[in-house]
Every structure is written in structure tokens, then in C-alpha cells.
Design a protein around this motif. Sequence first.
Motif: not given
Length: 147
Positions: A105, A109-110, A113
Motif C-alpha cells: 500500500a 501510494t508513493s 505521490l
Amino acid sequence: MWYLYGCVLLAGIANAIQPGMNGTLAKDLPQPLAAGLVVGAGTLLSILTVGLISGRMALPSYDQAAQIPWWAWIGGVLGGGIVITQLLIARQIGAAPFLGILVTAGVVTSIALDHFGWVGFAQHPASLWRILGGGLMIAGVAIVALT
């Protein structure tokens, strides 16, 4: 520069070990969330010790604090959420699924980002290879979690 990767490697190992330690503490204390206070105190003492020894501990002035984006102040709440999931969930689902989901996760997510340059990160495009790597991690954690 390579020593920085070594530090991250050690942090990753600690990240795998910590949920079991915190979960055991939560199980053995009368109330599981009390373990979070112990973990928080340990975190505070660790940061304070390293900060004082290294000379990198200083509180910002009001003007400096006012310049910081609002969302930067709530990272500790996210860290608290991670510790709470360690205390209440990690032991129940096991170390491999817990950390696999947590790390996957985080990587997925990164990628977003980095791609959009959110929350202070420099912008790095989500290349086909990055997206493929994230997809492979999802597949890998599904295999680990479902077997």
C-alpha cells in the motif's frame, strides 16, 4: 550515499519486527491501546536522544511554524494509526500479510505521490515500469495473504 540505503534496510527490518513486539505488548497489557502509549514514549525518547546527541533538535519560532503547510503537522497522527493497526490487527493476520499489505500500500501510494508531487515530494513520473512494479507487488501480497 550507500550507507543511507543501509539505514533504510535496517528500518525495514525493524518495521517487520515491530508489529510482533507491539502486538505482544498489547496482548499482555490489560488494555491493548495502553501499549501505544509505551510505543509513543519509546519513540519520543529515541528522537529526543538522537536529536540532542546530534545537535539537530530545535523548536521552530512562531513565524517558522506558520510557514509550514497545515497537512505537515498531522504526520504523527498517521504514525499513530500505523501503531494502532500493529496493536490490534498484526497478530491476527500474521506478519507476512500485515507487512506485505502495509509495504505494498505504501509503494502504490508513493507512486501516486511521486507522480503528482504531493505532500512535499519532488515530482517523478509514474513510468510504465513503476506501475508494473506496483502491480507485481499487489499480486505478490495477494499470494502471500491468501495462502
